[in-house]
Design an enzyme around this catalytic site. Structure first.
Site, PDB file in Angstrom:
ATOM      1  N   THR A  12     -69.142  20.444  26.274  1.00  0.00           N
ATOM      2  CA  THR A  12     -68.021  20.857  25.435  1.00  0.00           C
ATOM      3  C   THR A  12     -67.425  22.148  25.990  1.00  0.00           C
ATOM      4  O   THR A  12     -67.742  22.562  27.115  1.00  0.00           O
ATOM      5  CB  THR A  12     -68.457  20.935  23.956  1.00  0.00           C
ATOM      6  OG1 THR A  12     -67.303  21.172  23.154  1.00  0.00           O
ATOM      7  CG2 THR A  12     -69.479  22.028  23.719  1.00  0.00           C
TER       8      THR A  12
ATOM      9  N   SER B 256     -73.410  23.897  17.420  1.00  0.00           N
ATOM     10  CA  SER B 256     -73.096  22.494  17.694  1.00  0.00           C
ATOM     11  C   SER B 256     -73.822  21.556  16.727  1.00  0.00           C
ATOM     12  O   SER B 256     -75.002  21.732  16.415  1.00  0.00           O
ATOM     13  CB  SER B 256     -73.522  22.149  19.122  1.00  0.00           C
ATOM     14  OG  SER B 256     -73.415  20.757  19.330  1.00  0.00           O
TER      15      SER B 256
ATOM     16  N   ALA C 242     -51.606  20.937  25.573  1.00  0.00           N
ATOM     17  CA  ALA C 242     -51.825  20.115  26.773  1.00  0.00           C
ATOM     18  C   ALA C 242     -52.937  20.709  27.624  1.00  0.00           C
ATOM     19  O   ALA C 242     -52.944  20.570  28.842  1.00  0.00           O
ATOM     20  CB  ALA C 242     -50.526  20.010  27.582  1.00  0.00           C
TER      21      ALA C 242
ATOM     22  N   ASP D 194     -63.553  11.242  24.551  1.00  0.00           N
ATOM     23  CA  ASP D 194     -62.827  11.948  23.487  1.00  0.00           C
ATOM     24  C   ASP D 194     -61.682  11.110  22.919  1.00  0.00           C
ATOM     25  O   ASP D 194     -61.519  10.984  21.698  1.00  0.00           O
ATOM     26  CB  ASP D 194     -62.261  13.274  24.008  1.00  0.00           C
ATOM     27  CG  ASP D 194     -63.316  14.347  24.136  1.00  0.00           C
ATOM     28  OD1 ASP D 194     -64.357  14.239  23.466  1.00  0.00           O
ATOM     29  OD2 ASP D 194     -63.096  15.301  24.899  1.00  0.00           O
TER      30      ASP D 194
ATOM     31  N   ALA E 275     -58.316  19.499  25.834  1.00  0.00           N
ATOM     32  CA  ALA E 275     -58.414  18.563  24.709  1.00  0.00           C
ATOM     33  C   ALA E 275     -57.210  17.624  24.670  1.00  0.00           C
ATOM     34  O   ALA E 275     -57.360  16.413  24.465  1.00  0.00           O
ATOM     35  CB  ALA E 275     -58.521  19.350  23.401  1.00  0.00           C
TER      36      ALA E 275
ATOM     37  N   LYS F 258     -65.442  21.265  30.249  1.00  0.00           N
ATOM     38  CA  LYS F 258     -65.134  19.844  30.463  1.00  0.00           C
ATOM     39  C   LYS F 258     -64.523  19.572  31.839  1.00  0.00           C
ATOM     40  O   LYS F 258     -64.785  18.535  32.440  1.00  0.00           O
ATOM     41  CB  LYS F 258     -64.230  19.327  29.343  1.00  0.00           C
ATOM     42  CG  LYS F 258     -64.972  19.236  28.004  1.00  0.00           C
ATOM     43  CD  LYS F 258     -64.124  18.603  26.933  1.00  0.00           C
ATOM     44  CE  LYS F 258     -64.910  18.497  25.631  1.00  0.00           C
ATOM     45  NZ  LYS F 258     -64.157  17.816  24.571  1.00  0.00           N
TER      46      LYS F 258
END
Ligand code: ATR
Length: 276
Positions: free
Chosen positions: A63, A16, A130, A104, A133, A67
């Site tokens: 992350t 990360s 879909a 986001d 994210a 989420k």
């Protein structure tokens, strides 16, 4: 643990960039903080988050693949988190309860419009993916004034669920992945699939890319390379990865935690390196 302790939860998480980004933001204001990565398997996520905050943690980023779990465990949720059912930021409220936020979509749109200078109004848009994210960015694209949003997911049910949740059938609708060859071209194509992260490349027809198209991958680094190469070969006017989105979403988290707005451009340039 000090009161300025932060972390990002993921699985995996060791690569990360969030610790570097938050330390760079903190330096802009002379703030001292600790920011670490916490690798939590899905079954351990709730316990790990609660332990972090019980030990005095001030805020956390979340992350993949956590989420939706972060959204579920929070006591309060921002509107953006509510709409998507996912969260990428957790804050501790004064009474110790946790609030979930989703930055986001806002970060992606700010990267497109302010960093890259693209006006999204009137764009007919294709959203590939879909999952978490895609859900996180779909509403913000509509808020930003895109004309239409066509949602395509490999397994069609998730696309239908997202379009139904948006509830604007005149603007947001679904098509089948198998129809991509025949659905014409788009001004904006957003890759929100995890194919690149998983090392797979999407087999997409060049006919999707309109003459002024912006193609945008939510991931960055190697994970975005295949989609961006496809976009450039297809003649896209712009092809961007999600590094700028990462920095912008981090800035939103930083502001939630510190009530200060960092300057994102120097941090973006530092991460991008000499090509920036
Ligand atoms: P994320 O939070 O990254 O969105 P996710 O919720 O697991 O992760 O969703 C992954 C998305 O990438 C889904 O839309 C998934 O499609 P399916 O719902 O059909 O699984 C999509 N995806 C992953 N690999 C893909 C591939 N090789 N081709 C097309 N779509 C893919």
């Amino acid at each position: 643990m000090s009161s300025t302790s932060f972390a990002v939860f993921g699985h995996p998480i060791s690569h990360s960039l969030s610790p570097r980004i938050h330390q760079a933001f903190a330096q802009q204001f002379g703030i001292e903080l600790t920011y670490r990565t916490i690798d939590a398997a899905p079954e351990d996520f709730d316990t790990a988050v609660r332990r972090f905050f019980d030990d005095g943690g001030h805020g956390a980023n979340v992350t993949l693949p956590h989420k939706a779990a972060a959204f579920a465990l929070a006591d309060e949720r921002s509107d953006a988190a509510h709409r998507s059912g996912t969260a990428n930021v957790l804050t501790r409220l004064p009474d110790g309860r946790l609030a979930a936020h989703n930055t986001d979509g806002a970060g992606m749109v700010r990267d497109m419009t302010e960093r890259h200078g693209v006006d999204l109004r009137g764009h007919n848009t294709l959203l590939l993916g879909a999952g978490g994210a895609g859900q996180g960015v779909a509403w913000r694209l509509l808020d930003a004034g895109v004309d239409t949003l066509t949602i395509v997911n490999r397994s069609p049910q998730a696309a239908d669920v997202l379009a139904d949740a948006i509830g604007e059938p005149g603007r947001a609708h679904t098509r089948y992945w198998a129809d991509l060859d025949d659905i014409g071209s788009y001004d904006l194509i957003v890759n929100a699939t995890s194919a690149g992260v998983l090392g797979a490349s999407l087999q997409l027809p060049f006919s999707l890319v309109g003459s002024r198209a912006l193609c945008y991958d939510l991931s960055y680094g190697n994970a975005a390379q295949s989609f961006l190469a496809w976009a450039k070969t297809a003649g896209a006017r712009y092809a961007f990865d999600g590094l700028g989105m990462l920095v912008e979403t981090a800035a939103d988290a930083f502001e939630l935690w510190h009530d200060k707005r960092p300057d994102t451009d120097p941090v973006y340039r530092m991460l991008r390196g000499p090509d920036a």
